[in-house]
Design a protein around this motif. Sequence first.
Motif, PDB file in Angstrom:
ATOM      1  N   UNK A 306     -12.116-115.693  -9.598  1.00  0.00           N
ATOM      2  CA  UNK A 306     -11.881-114.354  -9.048  1.00  0.00           C
ATOM      3  C   UNK A 306     -11.608-114.427  -7.555  1.00  0.00           C
ATOM      4  N   UNK A 307     -10.507-113.829  -7.139  1.00  0.00           N
ATOM      5  CA  UNK A 307     -10.059-113.956  -5.749  1.00  0.00           C
ATOM      6  C   UNK A 307     -10.603-112.864  -4.843  1.00  0.00           C
ATOM      7  N   UNK A 308     -11.410-111.949  -5.364  1.00  0.00           N
ATOM      8  CA  UNK A 308     -11.961-110.868  -4.547  1.00  0.00           C
ATOM      9  C   UNK A 308     -13.450-110.690  -4.876  1.00  0.00           C
ATOM     10  N   UNK A 309     -14.226-111.736  -4.646  1.00  0.00           N
ATOM     11  CA  UNK A 309     -15.649-111.663  -4.965  1.00  0.00           C
ATOM     12  C   UNK A 309     -16.372-110.655  -4.085  1.00  0.00           C
ATOM     13  N   UNK A 310     -16.008-110.582  -2.816  1.00  0.00           N
ATOM     14  CA  UNK A 310     -16.701-109.649  -1.925  1.00  0.00           C
ATOM     15  C   UNK A 310     -16.394-108.202  -2.270  1.00  0.00           C
ATOM     16  N   UNK A 311     -15.164-107.939  -2.704  1.00  0.00           N
ATOM     17  CA  UNK A 311     -14.863-106.600  -3.206  1.00  0.00           C
ATOM     18  C   UNK A 311     -15.667-106.328  -4.472  1.00  0.00           C
ATOM     19  N   UNK A 312     -15.847-107.358  -5.289  1.00  0.00           N
ATOM     20  CA  UNK A 312     -16.625-107.188  -6.513  1.00  0.00           C
ATOM     21  C   UNK A 312     -18.076-106.875  -6.247  1.00  0.00           C
ATOM     22  N   UNK A 313     -18.658-107.456  -5.192  1.00  0.00           N
ATOM     23  CA  UNK A 313     -20.066-107.166  -4.916  1.00  0.00           C
ATOM     24  C   UNK A 313     -20.239-105.720  -4.479  1.00  0.00           C
ATOM     25  N   UNK A 314     -19.247-105.160  -3.804  1.00  0.00           N
ATOM     26  CA  UNK A 314     -19.317-103.742  -3.454  1.00  0.00           C
ATOM     27  C   UNK A 314     -19.285-102.892  -4.719  1.00  0.00           C
ATOM     28  N   UNK A 315     -18.416-103.256  -5.652  1.00  0.00           N
ATOM     29  CA  UNK A 315     -18.358-102.509  -6.911  1.00  0.00           C
ATOM     30  C   UNK A 315     -19.658-102.655  -7.701  1.00  0.00           C
ATOM     31  N   UNK A 316     -20.229-103.874  -7.699  1.00  0.00           N
ATOM     32  CA  UNK A 316     -21.480-104.085  -8.430  1.00  0.00           C
ATOM     33  C   UNK A 316     -22.623-103.280  -7.817  1.00  0.00           C
ATOM     34  N   UNK A 317     -22.716-103.266  -6.499  1.00  0.00           N
ATOM     35  CA  UNK A 317     -23.799-102.526  -5.859  1.00  0.00           C
ATOM     36  C   UNK A 317     -23.590-101.022  -5.976  1.00  0.00           C
ATOM     37  N   UNK A 318     -22.342-100.595  -5.980  1.00  0.00           N
ATOM     38  CA  UNK A 318     -22.083 -99.172  -6.210  1.00  0.00           C
ATOM     39  C   UNK A 318     -22.507 -98.773  -7.618  1.00  0.00           C
ATOM     40  N   UNK A 319     -22.233 -99.637  -8.589  1.00  0.00           N
ATOM     41  CA  UNK A 319     -22.666 -99.364  -9.955  1.00  0.00           C
ATOM     42  C   UNK A 319     -24.190 -99.364 -10.055  1.00  0.00           C
ATOM     43  N   UNK A 329     -29.470 -93.224  -2.708  1.00  0.00           N
ATOM     44  CA  UNK A 329     -29.004 -92.931  -1.364  1.00  0.00           C
ATOM     45  C   UNK A 329     -28.028 -93.944  -0.819  1.00  0.00           C
ATOM     46  N   UNK A 330     -27.921 -95.119  -1.449  1.00  0.00           N
ATOM     47  CA  UNK A 330     -27.065 -96.162  -0.897  1.00  0.00           C
ATOM     48  C   UNK A 330     -25.583 -95.839  -1.053  1.00  0.00           C
ATOM     49  N   UNK A 331     -25.217 -95.123  -2.087  1.00  0.00           N
ATOM     50  CA  UNK A 331     -23.805 -94.833  -2.303  1.00  0.00           C
ATOM     51  C   UNK A 331     -23.259 -93.923  -1.210  1.00  0.00           C
ATOM     52  N   UNK A 332     -24.099 -93.067  -0.618  1.00  0.00           N
ATOM     53  CA  UNK A 332     -23.619 -92.176   0.435  1.00  0.00           C
ATOM     54  C   UNK A 332     -23.189 -92.935   1.677  1.00  0.00           C
ATOM     55  N   UNK A 333     -23.652 -94.177   1.829  1.00  0.00           N
ATOM     56  CA  UNK A 333     -23.258 -94.984   2.982  1.00  0.00           C
ATOM     57  C   UNK A 333     -21.802 -95.372   2.945  1.00  0.00           C
ATOM     58  N   UNK A 334     -21.197 -95.339   1.763  1.00  0.00           N
ATOM     59  CA  UNK A 334     -19.832 -95.835   1.632  1.00  0.00           C
ATOM     60  C   UNK A 334     -18.841 -95.006   2.426  1.00  0.00           C
ATOM     61  N   UNK A 335     -19.219 -93.815   2.872  1.00  0.00           N
ATOM     62  CA  UNK A 335     -18.322 -93.021   3.696  1.00  0.00           C
ATOM     63  C   UNK A 335     -18.233 -93.528   5.121  1.00  0.00           C
ATOM     64  N   UNK A 336     -19.181 -94.343   5.568  1.00  0.00           N
ATOM     65  CA  UNK A 336     -19.145 -94.903   6.916  1.00  0.00           C
ATOM     66  C   UNK A 336     -18.210 -96.106   6.955  1.00  0.00           C
ATOM     67  N   UNK A 337     -17.913 -96.547   8.178  1.00  0.00           N
ATOM     68  CA  UNK A 337     -16.974 -97.658   8.355  1.00  0.00           C
ATOM     69  C   UNK A 337     -17.611 -98.961   7.903  1.00  0.00           C
ATOM     70  N   UNK A 338     -17.000 -99.668   6.956  1.00  0.00           N
ATOM     71  CA  UNK A 338     -17.571-100.947   6.522  1.00  0.00           C
ATOM     72  C   UNK A 338     -17.322-102.032   7.559  1.00  0.00           C
ATOM     73  N   UNK A 339     -18.193-103.020   7.550  1.00  0.00           N
ATOM     74  CA  UNK A 339     -18.070-104.097   8.527  1.00  0.00           C
ATOM     75  C   UNK A 339     -16.833-104.951   8.298  1.00  0.00           C
ATOM     76  N   UNK A 340     -16.275-104.949   7.081  1.00  0.00           N
ATOM     77  CA  UNK A 340     -15.073-105.749   6.840  1.00  0.00           C
ATOM     78  C   UNK A 340     -13.868-105.206   7.591  1.00  0.00           C
TER      79      UNK A 340
END
Length: 664
Positions: A306-319, A329-340
Amino acid sequence: MTGIGGVEMGAQAARARALAVLRVRSRALAVALLPAAVAVILLVGGSTGHLAGAAWDVLRWVVSVLALLVLLAAAGVALVVARSRPAVTPTVTVAEESAPDLYRMVRDLADRLDVPAPSAIALTPDCDSWLEDRTHPAHGPPPAVKHDDDPAGLSGPAHRRSAAAAPVLVIGSPFLWWMRVGELRAVLAPVVAGTGPSAHPDIAAARRFIRGLDAAVAVASASRRDPLSRVACAGLGWASRLLLRSCRSHATEMERGVAAAAAERAQAVDYGLRIVAQEQVGLAYAGWDRLLTRVALPAWRMGRWPSRLDVGVVAALTELSRRDRLAEGFASRLGERPACDLLEEPGVMDEAVSLLAARLFHGGPAETGPDWSPVGWDEYPEEVVDRTWRTDAARLHRVLDTLGVRRAAGGVAPGTDGPTLARVLDHLTTPDNAVTVPPVTGADTETAAAPEAGTEAPAGDGTPHPPVPHADDEAPHVPHADDEAPPVPYADHEAPHVPHADDAVHAVHAADDVDDVDDLAGTTARGAALAAGLSAQLAREEAQARPAAAGATSPTPQPGAGTGPDAALWDDRALPLLPLQPPRTGREILTAHITAMVCCAAMDTAGAAPGLDWLDGPSLLFDGARSADLAPSVLSLVETGDPGPLRAWMTDLGIRPEKPVRLV
């Protein structure tokens, strides 16, 4: 202990321990020079006439020769300690051109903490961050780079430290994709603060000495064929380990002092936000581990990474945030600027880190090819899940062919002798579901396996026919569950001899050894033989694939401006360096293959589809909904030979086990 006082106390404790480490080095040098000092005294005494006589002459010669040998040995040990290449964490270097905002944030953080800034930034496929010294000449540190806002380079003259001498900041890539910019800054504050104590000459010298001893032990542990080299390495290893044992407690306390000083200094920067960010560290670790073991590992086994593991971890943690009320409460953080967003090309960096993760955790090749290619998340269900199930189903039927099991039972209509799920169910079904294989050891193993290999059965009942044909004569033994995964042999060493596994009974011998915890004791006799055959077949396939993976050790640049793993800094000849899981047991292998066969039948006869669950990996979908109640039914068949629960489950979903399925 707070404020400046706490920082000073921690730094002083670290310096005191560093001096203790250096005193061990001085004592070792004094011991090496002691015979030479005695020889000088004897020689001077003889030349002045104070120590005259035949006895003194003999003593002078003996001590002089001994002193010369000790000096040569000490010089050799010192040379190896000084020149050996210390171990370095495999990383992907982040050039400043590809992440100017990230470098600017780290420099600002170092300025606020009044410590030297790191010389470079690197990413690693791990949920941790630390400083790593790469000033050894073998590591080839990058030259100092000048910046518009920092004319003297990354660290500047205010820090009185050149960029090449400062440590490298290693950041776990999942942090960049899951954390917000403020959270990443708070997490990195105590790490960057560690550059202050690291700049002290005594602490730096003590760390270099410890790393040199560790590298010398690694050199001494390398296999040698020359007897003289083996003797020299034995002496080198003994001396290095002795010095390491003498320094161990001091080095541990020194690092604790450095960490305490860094933590106290970082309290002034984003302390409140750091408490919240630490919660994200634990969450990211859980999601990353789940993604690697449940999602990435099946793809790596299929020759796809898989060529996008870091994108996958965001999807896994969102799930996970969606499922777990504690993480709402963690999903509400996704509206802020990500460090990537601090990276200019996060996709390119994610691809490089993903390939490095495949190299470290699975031992995949360094470059893409027909048998090792990237796969996107959109393609994962078809390219990985579907192929994995059909490959496992095909392997299951090949082993059944080897065991002599008929493809079609008696009374079945012509033309239906293809690979069917009914064939598997009929073979594993036992007349008495309570009859299982008892725990056996030694000679009892052969007695327990004999009825399966030589039982006479009526034609068409799906039982094996005598005698059991031999498997491939060059098949390796079934690996034990409690054995560590064998490393890929070094390119300049001879490959280990592959032992034989002549038939399924021999494989059962390997699986039920006294020290084996393969846990086949709770399965039926037919299930144990089938699991042994599957284990042997898998071992053969892995043995055939191992030479190709061992030969692919030369790194190649990754897409995007030369971004890729720093393979020149670490030895990649023994992969995987960090295996994710121990070898699967026979019960797990059998369960996985039966599950794959059931899923193939569901897809071909009931309209099911392969899917990807971010937390559990490959999943079977009916009308877009995941079917999660298959595992207990399969376990009932494997452990007791009772197909009732599985047949009831298939009947409810309209799965027809008598229909042939498509295999790879």
